[in-house]
Design a protein around this motif. Structure first.
Motif, PDB file in Angstrom:
ATOM      1  N   UNK A  33      45.331  36.665  43.647  1.00  0.00           N
ATOM      2  CA  UNK A  33      46.421  36.423  42.712  1.00  0.00           C
ATOM      3  C   UNK A  33      47.679  37.059  43.283  1.00  0.00           C
ATOM      4  N   UNK A  34      48.459  36.297  44.047  1.00  0.00           N
ATOM      5  CA  UNK A  34      49.678  36.872  44.618  1.00  0.00           C
ATOM      6  C   UNK A  34      50.696  37.176  43.524  1.00  0.00           C
ATOM      7  N   UNK A  83      56.029  29.596  32.918  1.00  0.00           N
ATOM      8  CA  UNK A  83      55.910  28.579  33.966  1.00  0.00           C
ATOM      9  C   UNK A  83      55.353  29.235  35.207  1.00  0.00           C
ATOM     10  N   UNK A  84      54.505  28.511  35.911  1.00  0.00           N
ATOM     11  CA  UNK A  84      53.968  29.041  37.163  1.00  0.00           C
ATOM     12  C   UNK A  84      52.870  30.057  36.932  1.00  0.00           C
ATOM     13  N   UNK A  85      52.871  31.107  37.765  1.00  0.00           N
ATOM     14  CA  UNK A  85      51.848  32.152  37.682  1.00  0.00           C
ATOM     15  C   UNK A  85      52.269  33.217  36.683  1.00  0.00           C
ATOM     16  N   UNK A  86      51.300  33.695  35.907  1.00  0.00           N
ATOM     17  CA  UNK A  86      51.582  34.699  34.882  1.00  0.00           C
ATOM     18  C   UNK A  86      50.506  35.780  34.861  1.00  0.00           C
ATOM     19  N   UNK A  87      50.906  36.942  34.372  1.00  0.00           N
ATOM     20  CA  UNK A  87      49.962  38.002  34.030  1.00  0.00           C
ATOM     21  C   UNK A  87      49.981  38.107  32.520  1.00  0.00           C
ATOM     22  N   UNK A 122      40.928  36.039  36.754  1.00  0.00           N
ATOM     23  CA  UNK A 122      41.926  35.084  37.217  1.00  0.00           C
ATOM     24  C   UNK A 122      41.490  33.689  36.790  1.00  0.00           C
ATOM     25  N   UNK A 123      42.462  32.866  36.489  1.00  0.00           N
ATOM     26  CA  UNK A 123      42.178  31.507  36.037  1.00  0.00           C
ATOM     27  C   UNK A 123      43.149  30.544  36.708  1.00  0.00           C
ATOM     28  N   UNK A 124      42.635  29.431  37.170  1.00  0.00           N
ATOM     29  CA  UNK A 124      43.481  28.366  37.707  1.00  0.00           C
ATOM     30  C   UNK A 124      43.770  27.359  36.611  1.00  0.00           C
ATOM     31  N   UNK A 131      50.262  27.694  36.305  1.00  0.00           N
ATOM     32  CA  UNK A 131      49.475  27.332  37.478  1.00  0.00           C
ATOM     33  C   UNK A 131      48.309  28.283  37.710  1.00  0.00           C
ATOM     34  N   UNK A 132      48.520  29.546  37.452  1.00  0.00           N
ATOM     35  CA  UNK A 132      47.477  30.546  37.640  1.00  0.00           C
ATOM     36  C   UNK A 132      47.760  31.712  36.699  1.00  0.00           C
ATOM     37  N   UNK A 133      46.692  32.318  36.185  1.00  0.00           N
ATOM     38  CA  UNK A 133      46.860  33.448  35.272  1.00  0.00           C
ATOM     39  C   UNK A 133      45.926  34.578  35.672  1.00  0.00           C
ATOM     40  N   UNK A 134      46.455  35.785  35.585  1.00  0.00           N
ATOM     41  CA  UNK A 134      45.650  36.997  35.695  1.00  0.00           C
ATOM     42  C   UNK A 134      45.655  37.601  34.299  1.00  0.00           C
ATOM     43  N   UNK A 135      44.504  37.584  33.648  1.00  0.00           N
ATOM     44  CA  UNK A 135      44.392  38.095  32.286  1.00  0.00           C
ATOM     45  C   UNK A 135      43.815  39.500  32.352  1.00  0.00           C
ATOM     46  N   UNK A 136      44.567  40.463  31.845  1.00  0.00           N
ATOM     47  CA  UNK A 136      44.106  41.851  31.777  1.00  0.00           C
ATOM     48  C   UNK A 136      43.867  42.149  30.301  1.00  0.00           C
ATOM     49  N   UNK A 137      42.596  42.310  29.950  1.00  0.00           N
ATOM     50  CA  UNK A 137      42.220  42.477  28.551  1.00  0.00           C
ATOM     51  C   UNK A 137      41.593  43.842  28.333  1.00  0.00           C
ATOM     52  N   UNK A 138      42.015  44.500  27.271  1.00  0.00           N
ATOM     53  CA  UNK A 138      41.437  45.779  26.909  1.00  0.00           C
ATOM     54  C   UNK A 138      40.452  45.621  25.763  1.00  0.00           C
ATOM     55  N   UNK A 139      39.500  46.534  25.692  1.00  0.00           N
ATOM     56  CA  UNK A 139      38.531  46.494  24.598  1.00  0.00           C
ATOM     57  C   UNK A 139      39.183  46.895  23.274  1.00  0.00           C
ATOM     58  N   UNK A 140      40.215  47.711  23.383  1.00  0.00           N
ATOM     59  CA  UNK A 140      40.985  48.158  22.221  1.00  0.00           C
ATOM     60  C   UNK A 140      42.401  48.458  22.713  1.00  0.00           C
ATOM     61  N   UNK A 141      43.227  48.994  21.837  1.00  0.00           N
ATOM     62  CA  UNK A 141      44.622  49.251  22.215  1.00  0.00           C
ATOM     63  C   UNK A 141      44.723  50.183  23.416  1.00  0.00           C
ATOM     64  N   UNK A 142      43.919  51.233  23.473  1.00  0.00           N
ATOM     65  CA  UNK A 142      43.998  52.162  24.593  1.00  0.00           C
ATOM     66  C   UNK A 142      43.319  51.645  25.845  1.00  0.00           C
ATOM     67  N   UNK A 143      42.518  50.607  25.732  1.00  0.00           N
ATOM     68  CA  UNK A 143      41.869  50.009  26.903  1.00  0.00           C
ATOM     69  C   UNK A 143      42.824  49.149  27.711  1.00  0.00           C
ATOM     70  N   UNK A 144      43.867  48.669  27.073  1.00  0.00           N
ATOM     71  CA  UNK A 144      44.844  47.837  27.765  1.00  0.00           C
ATOM     72  C   UNK A 144      45.638  48.697  28.707  1.00  0.00           C
TER      73      UNK A 144
END
Length: 144
Positions: A33-34, A83-87, A122-124, A131-144
């Protein structure tokens, strides 16, 4: 010139190692994921309705990326403008994160009933405008 048994064993050791390295390289490129390239620069999306820490984390990440690349990603809260790549940043209870990670996904299941943990994926082409996503998910508020 006759080769010793040790020379043959040593050389045959290179083949599996080379195959392992080549496989890892291909896998890494597929899931890469550039953040910033000559052609594309990412944006960071977070859910405005979620906990405040998501906004703080998104801003801190943008500042860190700017320190390293001299480019500060655009921060947004409306997925329609992306638009395009996102986090994508948020906890698994966030409606934004749930648009990318379903309740049945391994990422969601790995974070369920955990404290202060996170996972990423990562998802295409998760949406027509992304176009591409990097999803950073936390288990709770402090996990993010």
């Amino acid at each position: 010139m006759r080769k010793s048994k040790r020379d043959i064993q040593f050389k045959t050791c290179y083949i599996p190692v080379a195959l392992l390295l080549a496989t890892n390289l291909c896998f890494a490129q597929k899931n890469s994921f550039p953040i910033v390239t000559a052609n594309e620069k990412i944006s960071i999306i977070y859910d405005r309705k979620s906990v405040r820490i998501d906004s703080i984390v998104a801003n801190l990440l943008a500042e860190d990326i700017e320190r390293v690349t001299s480019f500060k990603p655009k921060l947004m809260t409306d997925i329609a403008q992306a638009k395009g790549a996102v986090i994508v940043i948020g906890n698994i209870q966030s409606t934004l994160v749930q648009k990318f990670i379903s309740v049945q996904s391994p990422v969601h299941r790995s974070l369920l009933n955990k404290w202060e943990c996170f996972a990423f994926r990562t998802m295409d082409r998760p949406a027509s405008n992304i176009s591409k996503a990097l999803v950073i998910a936390g288990s709770d508020a402090r996990g993010t």
